[in-house]
Design a protein around this motif. Structure first.
Motif, PDB file in Angstrom:
ATOM      1  N   ARG A   1       0.834  -1.195   0.000  1.00 46.59           N
ATOM      2  CA  ARG A   1       0.000   0.000   0.000  1.00 46.59           C
ATOM      3  C   ARG A   1       0.868   1.243   0.000  1.00 46.59           C
ATOM      4  O   ARG A   1       1.864   1.341   0.716  1.00 46.59           O
ATOM      5  CB  ARG A   1      -0.923   0.017   1.225  1.00 46.59           C
ATOM      6  N   LEU A   2       0.468   2.180  -0.847  1.00 44.63           N
ATOM      7  CA  LEU A   2       1.018   3.537  -0.847  1.00 44.63           C
ATOM      8  C   LEU A   2      -0.143   4.453  -0.489  1.00 44.63           C
ATOM      9  O   LEU A   2      -0.955   4.788  -1.350  1.00 44.63           O
ATOM     10  CB  LEU A   2       1.596   3.908  -2.212  1.00 44.63           C
ATOM     11  N   ALA A   3      -0.241   4.804   0.790  1.00 45.06           N
ATOM     12  CA  ALA A   3      -1.410   5.547   1.267  1.00 45.06           C
ATOM     13  C   ALA A   3      -2.656   4.728   0.932  1.00 45.06           C
ATOM     14  O   ALA A   3      -2.744   3.562   1.290  1.00 45.06           O
ATOM     15  CB  ALA A   3      -1.443   6.951   0.673  1.00 45.06           C
TER      16      ALA A   3
ATOM     17  N   VAL B   1       0.648   8.474  -8.391  1.00 45.55           N
ATOM     18  CA  VAL B   1       1.931   8.263  -7.739  1.00 45.55           C
ATOM     19  C   VAL B   1       2.986   9.021  -8.539  1.00 45.55           C
ATOM     20  O   VAL B   1       2.914   9.079  -9.767  1.00 45.55           O
ATOM     21  CB  VAL B   1       2.307   6.761  -7.688  1.00 45.55           C
TER      22      VAL B   1
ATOM     23  N   VAL C   1       8.250  15.864  -2.331  1.00 45.43           N
ATOM     24  CA  VAL C   1       7.346  15.435  -1.264  1.00 45.43           C
ATOM     25  C   VAL C   1       6.576  16.624  -0.698  1.00 45.43           C
ATOM     26  O   VAL C   1       5.370  16.532  -0.418  1.00 45.43           O
ATOM     27  CB  VAL C   1       8.137  14.722  -0.147  1.00 45.43           C
TER      28      VAL C   1
ATOM     29  N   PRO D   1       1.418   9.936  -3.045  1.00 45.73           N
ATOM     30  CA  PRO D   1       2.634   9.239  -2.626  1.00 45.73           C
ATOM     31  C   PRO D   1       3.795   9.489  -3.584  1.00 45.73           C
ATOM     32  O   PRO D   1       3.622   9.527  -4.808  1.00 45.73           O
ATOM     33  CB  PRO D   1       2.223   7.763  -2.645  1.00 45.73           C
TER      34      PRO D   1
ATOM     35  N   THR E   1       7.650   8.073  -4.601  1.00 47.55           N
ATOM     36  CA  THR E   1       8.535   6.915  -4.514  1.00 47.55           C
ATOM     37  C   THR E   1       9.879   7.262  -5.141  1.00 47.55           C
ATOM     38  O   THR E   1      10.032   8.297  -5.800  1.00 47.55           O
ATOM     39  CB  THR E   1       7.913   5.691  -5.209  1.00 47.55           C
TER      40      THR E   1
ATOM     41  N   GLU F   1      13.435   7.864   2.971  1.00 45.73           N
ATOM     42  CA  GLU F   1      12.301   7.517   3.821  1.00 45.73           C
ATOM     43  C   GLU F   1      12.064   8.597   4.862  1.00 45.73           C
ATOM     44  O   GLU F   1      10.918   8.983   5.127  1.00 45.73           O
ATOM     45  CB  GLU F   1      12.534   6.175   4.508  1.00 45.73           C
TER      46      GLU F   1
ATOM     47  N   GLY G   1      10.073  11.392   3.551  1.00 48.88           N
ATOM     48  CA  GLY G   1       8.672  11.161   3.190  1.00 48.88           C
ATOM     49  C   GLY G   1       8.434  10.251   2.017  1.00 48.88           C
ATOM     50  O   GLY G   1       7.272  10.055   1.616  1.00 48.88           O
TER      51      GLY G   1
ATOM     52  N   ARG H   1       7.629   6.968   0.062  1.00 46.55           N
ATOM     53  CA  ARG H   1       6.769   5.881   0.537  1.00 46.55           C
ATOM     54  C   ARG H   1       7.169   4.506   0.024  1.00 46.55           C
ATOM     55  O   ARG H   1       6.647   3.493   0.484  1.00 46.55           O
ATOM     56  CB  ARG H   1       5.318   6.172   0.128  1.00 46.55           C
ATOM     57  N   MET H   2       8.076   4.433  -0.947  1.00 52.25           N
ATOM     58  CA  MET H   2       8.531   3.147  -1.478  1.00 52.25           C
ATOM     59  C   MET H   2       9.844   3.385  -2.206  1.00 52.25           C
ATOM     60  O   MET H   2      10.051   4.442  -2.815  1.00 52.25           O
ATOM     61  CB  MET H   2       7.488   2.551  -2.433  1.00 52.25           C
TER      62      MET H   2
ATOM     63  N   VAL I   1       9.793   1.216   4.758  1.00 57.80           N
ATOM     64  CA  VAL I   1       8.798   1.331   3.693  1.00 57.80           C
ATOM     65  C   VAL I   1       8.992   0.190   2.707  1.00 57.80           C
ATOM     66  O   VAL I   1      10.039  -0.475   2.692  1.00 57.80           O
ATOM     67  CB  VAL I   1       8.913   2.697   2.970  1.00 57.80           C
TER      68      VAL I   1
END
Length: 326
Positions: free
Chosen positions: A4-6, A95, A131, A137, A139, A161, A164, A166-167, A197
């Motif tokens: 999951r990304l948010a 994304v 970010v 999100p 990445t 990370e 902020g 997320r992946m 993450v």
């Protein structure tokens, strides 16, 4: 297993890598039609996408309306990265991915892509700018390091990370390796130890067996497939079926495969226009023929500029193959 990304589920955790000149909207749509957790746009230069006039072309290329699409941005200036992020998010991007892995000299000579691994402080200014500019999100895709003496992916990932991201996706080579040798999936494990993450392993994943080994050695949560999908848009779905229990895709054969190839060809012509579309489509046609064992049909197919002739030759090649196998 879904990442999951948010509020966005990457289900299955098998992703299509961004490939310059390959993962355009027609190809991403085709891969997504078989099943993929996420497909990533070709790398987009941040300043150019903001300044482009008209913007309609950029929107068409990126496919903002596609639900499982990430838009990848590259650049070296925090202002333009932030502005590009705001633009693509405003147009509907779900994304945003930051490119810090492209090894091409024309990118690294401009201090973008994997060149940013040589200056992590500056790399973090770009990440923080993106970010801070958007709610979607963000990445990061990068490599193990610049070269064997600068293997700093764990530090970059940890700092990303903290900023902020997320992946994180890691291609298991250094920049100076380009695409030579074998991707080192085991080296990605050092990044797994540095972040909490989701981590995605990338590089030389060509089927379920290599995907499983990449996951085992890296400790990653999912895989990203690039060149392995050339000529096999169903490959991601096959990996998802083997590793994550998803339904196996129906891989087209014979006339069905010919119809899919012709449909992809026509989609590229519609997207790019006739002249450019014919030229760009040839590499995809070549990969399809290679995967199907039909290289003998390649010369005539590559020489024609007629869409109708392309369709006829593709269908004839597969019919001949079926008759020979009967």
């Amino acid at each position: 297993m879904a990442l999951r990304l948010a509020e966005i589920a990457l289900d299955p955790p098998v992703l299509l890598a961004p490939l310059a000149g390959i993962t355009d909207l027609p190809f991403r749509r085709l891969v997504a039609s078989f099943g993929a957790g996420l497909v990533v746009s070709e790398m987009v230069a941040s300043q150019e996408v903001v300044q482009a006039r008209p913007l309609a072309r950029a929107r068409a290329e990126l496919g903002f309306e596609e639900a499982a699409t990430s838009v990848q941005l590259a650049g070296r200036d925090p202002y333009w990265m932030a502005e590009a992020a705001k633009y693509v998010a405003g147009q509907g991007a779900r994304v945003i991915d930051i490119n810090m892995g492209c090894p091409a000299k024309k990118v690294t000579n401009g201090y973008s892509g994997s060149a940013l691994m040589k200056d992590l402080d500056h790399a973090l200014t770009l990440i923080e700018a993106v970010v801070g500019a958007v709610e979607v999100p963000v990445t990061l895709k990068t490599r193990l390091g610049w070269d064997d003496a600068l293997m700093n992916a764990p530090e970059l990932a940890r700092r990303a990370e903290g900023a902020g991201v997320r992946m994180v996706t890691i291609h298991g080579r250094t920049r100076c390796q380009f695409y030579k040798g074998q991707a080192d999936w085991g080296a990605i494990a050092s990044v797994r130890q540095a972040i909490t993450v989701p981590l995605i392993a990338n590089g030389d994943i060509t089927g379920p067996d290599s995907a499983a080994e990449a996951l085992r050695l890296s400790g990653a949560d999912g895989v990203m497939i690039g060149r392995g999908a050339q000529g096999r848009p169903w490959l991601l779905a096959q990996v998802a079926a083997a590793l994550f229990g998803r339904p196996a895709p129906v891989v087209p054969q014979g006339d069905a495969l010919a119809d899919m190839i012709v449909g992809h060809h026509q989609a590229m012509l519609s997207f790019y226009g006739l002249d450019l579309g014919i030229r760009i489509a040839r590499k995809h046609l070549g990969w399809y023929l290679e995967m199907a064992g039909l290289e003998a049909a390649r010369a005539e197919l590559m020489a024609t500029n007629s869409p109708d002739r392309v369709a006829a030759l593709v269908r004839a090649a597969f019919r001949h193959q079926e008759r020979a196998a009967a």
